[in-house]
Design an enzyme around this catalytic site. Structure first.
Site, PDB file in Angstrom:
ATOM      1  N   GLY A  11     -33.957   9.960 -10.856  1.00  0.00           N
ATOM      2  CA  GLY A  11     -34.117  10.942 -11.895  1.00  0.00           C
ATOM      3  C   GLY A  11     -35.674  11.675 -11.705  1.00  0.00           C
ATOM      4  CG  ASN A  12     -39.119   9.680  -9.955  1.00  0.00           C
ATOM      5  OD1 ASN A  12     -37.827   9.311  -9.368  1.00  0.00           O
ATOM      6  ND2 ASN A  12     -40.344   9.341  -9.213  1.00  0.00           N
ATOM      7  CE  LYS A 129     -26.451   6.278 -18.388  1.00  0.00           C
ATOM      8  NZ  LYS A 129     -27.706   5.762 -17.665  1.00  0.00           N
ATOM      9  CE  LYS A 214     -29.672   8.288  -8.574  1.00  0.00           C
ATOM     10  NZ  LYS A 214     -30.200   7.039  -9.140  1.00  0.00           N
ATOM     11  CE  LYS A 276     -32.681   2.907  -9.155  1.00  0.00           C
ATOM     12  NZ  LYS A 276     -31.930   4.040  -9.198  1.00  0.00           N
TER      13      LYS A 276
HETATM   14  P1  ADP Z   1     -33.958   6.271 -11.001  1.00  0.00           P
HETATM   15  O1  ADP Z   1     -34.334   7.035 -12.143  1.00  0.00           O
HETATM   16  O2  ADP Z   1     -34.428   6.553  -9.783  1.00  0.00           O
HETATM   17  O3  ADP Z   1     -32.594   5.980 -10.917  1.00  0.00           O
HETATM   18  P2  ADP Z   1     -34.500   3.792 -12.559  1.00  0.00           P
HETATM   19  O4  ADP Z   1     -35.526   4.037 -13.465  1.00  0.00           O
HETATM   20  O5  ADP Z   1     -33.201   3.671 -13.143  1.00  0.00           O
HETATM   21  O6  ADP Z   1     -34.388   4.792 -11.361  1.00  0.00           O
HETATM   22  O7  ADP Z   1     -34.963   2.329 -11.830  1.00  0.00           O
HETATM   23  C1  ADP Z   1     -35.931   2.270 -10.961  1.00  0.00           C
HETATM   24  C2  ADP Z   1     -36.910   1.305 -11.891  1.00  0.00           C
HETATM   25  O8  ADP Z   1     -36.374   0.166 -11.739  1.00  0.00           O
HETATM   26  C3  ADP Z   1     -38.221   1.166 -11.045  1.00  0.00           C
HETATM   27  O9  ADP Z   1     -39.156   2.233 -11.433  1.00  0.00           O
HETATM   28  C4  ADP Z   1     -38.679  -0.170 -11.655  1.00  0.00           C
HETATM   29  O10 ADP Z   1     -39.402  -0.140 -13.090  1.00  0.00           O
HETATM   30  C5  ADP Z   1     -37.225  -0.890 -12.152  1.00  0.00           C
HETATM   31  N1  ADP Z   1     -37.021  -2.218 -11.825  1.00  0.00           N
HETATM   32  C6  ADP Z   1     -36.350  -3.205 -12.417  1.00  0.00           C
HETATM   33  N2  ADP Z   1     -36.398  -4.259 -11.614  1.00  0.00           N
HETATM   34  C7  ADP Z   1     -36.855  -4.119 -10.588  1.00  0.00           C
HETATM   35  C8  ADP Z   1     -37.112  -4.908  -9.514  1.00  0.00           C
HETATM   36  N3  ADP Z   1     -36.529  -5.986  -9.276  1.00  0.00           N
HETATM   37  N4  ADP Z   1     -38.002  -4.302  -8.332  1.00  0.00           N
HETATM   38  C9  ADP Z   1     -38.320  -3.141  -8.533  1.00  0.00           C
HETATM   39  N5  ADP Z   1     -38.293  -2.290  -9.547  1.00  0.00           N
HETATM   40  C10 ADP Z   1     -37.399  -2.724 -10.700  1.00  0.00           C
HETATM   41 MG    MG Z   2     -35.671   6.359 -13.911  1.00  0.00          MG
END
Ligand code: ADP
Ligand code: MG
Length: 321
Positions: A11-12, A129, A214, A276
């Site tokens: 997202g970012n 969701k 995604k 992920k």
């Molecule tokens: P995106 O929008 O890039 O898809 P998300 O916000 O959904 O990302 O997921 C990324 C976030 O997951 C990171 O910013 C972090 O805060 C969080 N996170 C949760 N568990 C973990 C972990 N075990 N290691 C690293 N980050 C984690």
């Molecule tokens: Mg995010």
């Protein structure tokens, strides 16, 4: 060494949490993300791009909601398609400009992408969701009566939201077209927002009211184009064990078996790092060579093995330092 890499932008890469979401903000973020893609292309890799659409589809849903007395509101699949076009266009234009400037011209194409899901996926019985705006309890009750929406209270943020199913992606419907484009040396942007979820009934496709993760759709895309590497770019440079605790340990190069063990131990939060890591694991189980989870800033180094969380079958094979 030249690789075929599917990059999933978080997202970012398109919109940061504190930003309002103006076109200018989104363009500037996308430009930065596209510079990272261009660097990988310049290094000789073939890159396929996919991206999230959370804030953008939220905005389109709100626009539909506000304007519904004057213009018929569109269902979720149509809104998803709109955001694929809008975000795909930004990435496509930005990449075209950067690659032209670097004298690396190639066709850049964003593709409105459907992703097949199973109508009998258990997710359809348990929508999880959250999408769109926050509503009051009265509005929530009205929407569930009038539209059959499933509404859930978000106590922390003080309101009710619609929740939709998040089924598993089965395959990218347009995969043959994507492969032809890759054969023609095109840089393809595909499956944005996890793709538009469709089901097949008697040989025909129909859009459904759901959202596909995604990263899991990116994994399907990576398999369908026979990529070597699935690279998920988010806002942390490495995945961690005991994330956000004094015992946090960042993971660098690990084997598939370790990734599966840590996943089973519950180190990765559902809805953020969980999918992920699951996508990273599935990619290797489906025959992929390497999954990388890192930040946009570290993308170039990570492809060389010098940064990020890198998962391979044995945990070796890349110069992990
Ligand atoms: P995106 O929008 O890039 O898809 P998300 O916000 O959904 O990302 O997921 C990324 C976030 O997951 C990171 O910013 C972090 O805060 C969080 N996170 C949760 N568990 C973990 C972990 N075990 N290691 C690293 N980050 C984690
Ligand atoms: Mg995010």
């Amino acid at each position: 060494m030249s690789k075929r890499i599917v990059i999933a932008f978080g997202g970012n890469a398109i919109l940061q949490s504190k930003q309002k979401g103006t076109a200018e903000e989104q363009r500037a973020n996308v430009h930065t993300a596209c510079m990272a893609v261009a660097n990988l292309v310049e290094a000789g890799n073939q890159v396929i791009v996919t991206h999230g659409n959370g804030p953008q589809v939220g905005a389109v849903l709100l626009q539909n909601e506000i304007a519904k007395e004057q213009v018929p509101a569109m269902p979720l699949d149509m809104c998803g398609a709109a955001t694929q076009g809008q975000i795909g266009y930004m990435i496509q234009q930005s990449l075209t400009n950067i690659l032209t400037e670097r004298a690396l011209p190639r066709p850049v194409v964003s593709l409105v992408t459907q992703v097949l899901v199973d109508e009998n996926d258990a997710a359809f019985k348990h929508p999880t969701k959250p999408i769109g705006s926050f509503y009051t309890a009265e509005e929530a009750a009205r929407f569930s009566a009038e539209k059959g929406w499933v509404m859930r209270e978000d106590k922390a943020r003080g309101g009710w939201r619609r929740v939709v199913p998040s089924p598993d992606p089965i395959r990218i419907v347009e995969r043959a077209a994507i492969r032809s484009l890759l054969d023609a040396e095109a840089l393809v942007i595909s499956s944005g927002g996890g793709g538009i979820p469709v089901v097949e009934r008697a040989g025909k496709l129909y859009g459904v009211e759901a959202v596909i993760d995604k990263d899991l759709a990116g994994e399907r895309l990576a398999c369908d184009v026979e990529a070597d590497t699935l690279m998920i770019l988010t806002d942390v440079s490495e995945v961690a064990l005991n994330f956000n605790t004094p015992d946090q340990v960042n993971l660098r190069c690990i084997a598939l078996s370790e990734a599966k063990r840590y996943y089973g131990e519950g180190h990765f939060k559902a809805g953020s790092m969980g999918p992920k890591m699951l996508a990273a694991i599935r990619f290797l189980e489906d025959g992929g060579e390497r999954s990388i989870i890192t930040s946009l800033e570290m993308a170039g180094k990570a492809v060389q093995g010098l940064a990020g969380t890198i998962i391979t079958r044995t945990g070796e094979g890349y110069p992990c330092q």
